[in-house]
Design a protein around this motif. Structure first.
Motif: not given
Length: 255
Positions: A18-22, A53-56, A95-98, A213-219
């Motif tokens: 949930p946190d990553y998706l948001m 769908g419930r999370l977004l 799970d990433d950040v644009m 930087v176009g992406l923060y790729y979460r590890k």
């Protein structure tokens, strides 16, 4: 989005965090688009739980779909592609950040003053990516090329001669829809679907690398590429061999 040109952002999801998706949604919602352009986020669940769908939050630009479970990342991306409407299509994981300004830069390079059928026109873009570590710190890649145009063959040749390490990040890929569909979408190999597509695209058409930087790729431990199965020697070698063979075959028939 009536009357606007559309860039489709496609995202596969399995067991959403949930946190990553948001955070992914917020980074997309904060993108400033050029005049006459809009984005849609086509999110495809690998399964039918309805949890995505419930999370977004409710947003008419976000279109969530479901499908048969355990299809894998590549197949799930392709189902999102099938549901998308954009003339440009961009990969993005849930799970990433644009990075700020990413979509506008992709659109500018792929469309500004360039006819879609012009010989030698850039057909795909990638961006600088930073690994986003659990403590919030970031790590840059040592493989980034110089910003600018990437001639056909550059990415594939680098990948082959550097231990199958890409010089650019496959999850930052944005591509003209016609080429993406012609290549069959993301490759059906588990865990390397983005590599398979990028290598194929790189041998048939010129691309572009954004130095911003176009992406923060979460590890994090739950990601597909962190699992032991991803680097199991026998399967990994077979995947790389097939990706390389496909690229070489395309090089021969496309020229």
């Amino acid at each position: 989005m009536t009357g606007e040109r559309v860039l489709s952002v496609v995202t596969p999801i399995f067991e959403p965090q949930p946190d990553y998706l948001m955070q992914a949604y917020e980074s997309l919602a904060g993108q400033e688009m050029p005049a006459g352009w809009a984005w849609e986020w086509v999110v495809q669940e690998d399964g039918r739980t309805g949890e995505v769908g419930r999370l977004l939050p409710p947003d008419p630009r976000v279109r969530v779909g479901m499908g048969r479970p355990h299809g894998g990342v590549g197949q799930t991306r392709n189902m999102a592609l099938a549901r998308s409407r954009g003339e440009l299509v961009k990969a993005f994981d849930g799970d990433d950040v644009m990075g700020a300004g990413c979509l506008a830069r992709d659109i500018r390079v792929l469309t500004d003053g360039v006819a879609d059928n012009e010989a030698g026109a850039v057909q795909w873009t990638t961006s600088r990516a930073l690994d986003l570590l659990p403590d919030g710190s970031t790590v840059a890649s040592e493989h980034d090329p110089e910003p600018g145009r990437l001639e056909p063959g550059f990415v594939a040749d680098y990948w082959r001669t550097h231990g199958y390490r890409l010089p650019v990040h496959g999850v930052t890929l944005c591509m003209r829809r016609q080429l993406l569909v012609a290549l069959g979408g993301w490759m059906g190999v588990r865990g390397s679907d983005d590599t398979g597509l990028l290598v194929a695209a790189s041998v048939v058409a010129p691309g572009y690398f954004h130095g911003e930087v176009g992406l923060y790729y979460r590890k994090w431990p739950g990601q597909v590429t962190a699992q032991a199965a991803h680097t199991e020697a026998g399967e990994w070698t077979a995947r790389m061999r097939l990706i390389e063979e496909r690229g070489e075959a395309l090089r021969e028939v496309w020229r």
